[in-house]
Design an enzyme around this catalytic site. Structure first.
Site, short mmCIF file in Angstrom:
data_model
loop_
_atom_site.label_atom_id
_atom_site.label_comp_id
_atom_site.label_asym_id
_atom_site.label_seq_id
_atom_site.Cartn_x
_atom_site.Cartn_y
_atom_site.Cartn_z
N GLY A 1 0.84 -1.19 0.00
CA GLY A 1 0.00 0.00 0.00
C GLY A 1 0.87 1.23 0.00
O GLY A 1 2.05 1.17 0.38
N HIS A 21 -2.25 7.07 7.51
CA HIS A 21 -1.33 8.01 6.86
C HIS A 21 -2.05 9.30 6.48
O HIS A 21 -1.44 10.38 6.47
CB HIS A 21 -0.73 7.40 5.58
N CYS A 50 6.48 -0.17 7.09
CA CYS A 50 6.01 1.00 6.36
C CYS A 50 7.10 1.44 5.39
O CYS A 50 8.27 1.47 5.77
CB CYS A 50 5.70 2.12 7.35
N LEU A 51 6.72 1.77 4.17
CA LEU A 51 7.72 2.19 3.18
C LEU A 51 8.41 3.48 3.59
O LEU A 51 9.51 3.77 3.13
CB LEU A 51 7.06 2.37 1.79
ZN ZN Z 1 3.03 3.24 5.83
#
Ligand code: ZN
Length: 194
Positions: free
Chosen positions: A46, A149, A102-103
């Site tokens: 995502g 986010h 998380c990216l």
């Molecule tokens: Zn994230």
């Protein structure tokens, strides 16, 4: 050819801001396409608009096939792609601790992040059409993570206080390094401005 955006890192103030609703849908289809490309490139499930520096209530998510063949591109494992614009989680139930990363916080994970097991989300698709999705399990978790986010919330903030402290202490060095990189990136971007 879709574009790959740089992903904003922990420490970038945009990750702590509440994002604005999308009103102009004319840019969304292309933007979503590029966000998918960015997500595949980073091997994510995502990606939310604030993570690429846009304060907009928009995120994308993917469901992948489980099996992975050697050297197979992530893209070829896609089962379903979602674009959520102006999402609102209307109903949520059950609670389950699970693994998240998380990216924007690369390399750091917690397997204790509590999330609802099932939810219903109302949103608009990339063309502005109203949609409803009921999700459970892993997809429900991804939706809650990305939805956070849009409100400036990062996954470790969902941990119970003692685990959150532990996470921050254990990863202090890595987090400080990310903050440094985030500041450097913003400085470089600012220098590019006319
Ligand atoms: Zn994230």
């Amino acid at each position: 050819m879709a574009e790959v955006y740089p992903i904003r890192l922990y420490g970038d103030p945009i990750l702590r801001k509440r994002a604005r609703p999308v009103e102009d849908f004319s840019i969304i289809p292309e933007l979503a396409e590029n966000m998918f490309e960015t997500m595949f490139e980073a091997r994510g499930v995502g990606l939310a608009a604030p993570q690429i520096g846009l304060s907009l209530r928009l995120f994308v998510a993917a469901q992948y096939r489980e099996e992975e063949e050697e050297g197979e591109e992530l893209k070829s494992r896609v089962e379903e792609l979602y674009v959520f614009v102006n999402p609102v989680i209307k109903f949520q139930e059950g609670e389950e601790a699970g693994l998240e990363g998380c990216l924007s916080i690369p390399g750091l994970y917690s397997d204790e992040v509590p999330r609802g097991q099932r939810l219903r989300v109302e949103y608009q698709d990339e063309h502005g059409l109203p949609r409803v999705l009921e999700a459970e399990g892993y997809l429900a978790r991804v939706i809650q993570h990305e939805y956070d986010h849009l409100n400036g919330v990062l996954f470790f903030q969902r941990l119970p206080p003692s685990l959150r402290e532990e996470f921050l202490t254990e990863h202090r060095e890595a987090l400080t390094e990310m903050q440094r990189k985030a500041r450097e990136y913003l400085k470089r971007e600012k220098a590019k401005e006319p």
